[in-house]
Design a protein around this motif. Sequence first.
Motif, short mmCIF file in Angstrom:
data_model
loop_
_atom_site.label_atom_id
_atom_site.label_comp_id
_atom_site.label_asym_id
_atom_site.label_seq_id
_atom_site.Cartn_x
_atom_site.Cartn_y
_atom_site.Cartn_z
N THR A 42 0.63 -1.06 0.26
CA THR A 42 -0.35 -0.43 0.16
C THR A 42 1.10 1.14 -0.03
O THR A 42 1.52 1.69 -1.18
N VAL A 43 1.43 1.34 1.06
CA VAL A 43 2.12 2.69 1.79
C VAL A 43 3.63 2.84 0.42
O VAL A 43 3.96 3.94 -0.49
N VAL A 44 4.18 2.11 0.29
CA VAL A 44 4.98 2.51 -0.90
C VAL A 44 5.38 2.02 -1.90
O VAL A 44 5.45 2.96 -2.91
N SER A 45 4.14 0.47 -1.86
CA SER A 45 4.37 0.62 -3.27
C SER A 45 3.23 2.35 -4.24
O SER A 45 3.64 2.78 -4.89
N PHE A 46 2.15 2.60 -3.87
CA PHE A 46 1.51 4.19 -4.21
C PHE A 46 2.29 5.34 -4.01
O PHE A 46 3.03 5.82 -4.98
N ALA A 47 3.94 5.22 -3.29
CA ALA A 47 3.99 6.37 -3.15
C ALA A 47 6.11 6.07 -4.72
O ALA A 47 5.93 7.16 -5.07
N THR A 48 6.26 4.91 -4.66
CA THR A 48 7.01 5.14 -5.74
C THR A 48 6.32 4.50 -7.17
O THR A 48 7.01 4.70 -8.62
N SER A 49 4.86 4.90 -7.19
CA SER A 49 4.44 4.70 -8.23
C SER A 49 4.09 6.48 -8.54
O SER A 49 3.00 7.31 -9.28
N ALA A 50 4.86 7.17 -7.67
CA ALA A 50 3.94 8.67 -7.85
C ALA A 50 4.54 9.11 -9.75
O ALA A 50 3.73 9.82 -9.78
#
Length: 357
Positions: A42-50
């Motif tokens: 969730t958090v890391v995946s969404f952040a790295t998809s920025a």
Amino acid sequence: MTAVLLLLAGVVLLVAGGESLVRGASTIARAFGLSPLVVGLTVVSFATSAPELAVTVQASLSGRPGLAVGNVVGSNVANILLVVGVAGTIISLAVQSPVVRRDVPVLIALSLLFWVMAADGSVSTPDGVVLLGLLLTYTTVTVVRSRRGSDPGPVEEAPGAPGGAPVAALLVVAGVGLLVWGASWLVSGAATIATSLGLSETVVGLTVVAIGTSLPELTTSVTAAIRGSVEMAVGNAVGSCIFNLGAVMGLTAVISPSGVPVTDGAATFDIPVMVAVMMALLPIAFTGRRVAKREAWLFVGYYLAYTAYLLLDSAGHDALPQFSWVMLAFVIPITVLTLGLLVVQEVRVRRSRSRTT
């Protein structure tokens, strides 16, 4: 010379950002009772998809929403073949957690849905709303199940950050900033170099931009793999693919007045390739088998073959029809057949074990 310096500086920032993000996310996971795997999904995946989100939304607002499809598809292919492949060459990936084994089928189903949506030549605004709604549901269910303790955390965890949750939050923010900044510099430098070499904008978008915006996932997953956090390495790649389809593609379709146009080439080749690549994760989902190093190298080889196709397509090379036929009629079916046989074999093994016990 300036482009080369931008590229190198981008790589440095990405490495630093990946290290900071993994450490901060692991600490936050423990502080709020979430497993590091769920944070990776969730958090890391969404952040790295920025970076993907920034590129696709900007393309939509600038009147080029079609670029969004190439970026999302190319990034998802890179996330699995390149990110999981490279991480797998460092350490054998064996995901036993039911979280990833449940979310891989979710990713495959979402990819198939996206293919159906794109079949009529565009991803409409209602389609975008559906994609966003499915992503919200997925995220909510993942977090709630983790909080209830129904999903056990992984055996190994990435190292945390000293100083507790406040310092960890700062590390996450700093990591995201470095990742986005580094990706921006790297894409800018690489795009300049690619253009100077005479590559078309289409190839630059599907290769340089897709790889550049996937570098945060690559950096984060490789960092996690080096530190032994196999679950986060795979979870980050899977979660990023889901986010790319649900949020990046969904939001772009909602923003675009007439939806996102999909070219015939994307609908008949690129998206089917993406779906086939997602299916390559089936052994992880159903059998819990390891992605051994030799299989990881196969992933990387597939990505190089896909890139070669894009280069041949851009150049209008005479070998393109034959190469396309080999990819679609031989490589992909053989891969799917192999994966199917692995699943059947695993089912037989489990039935044999149940009979003996």
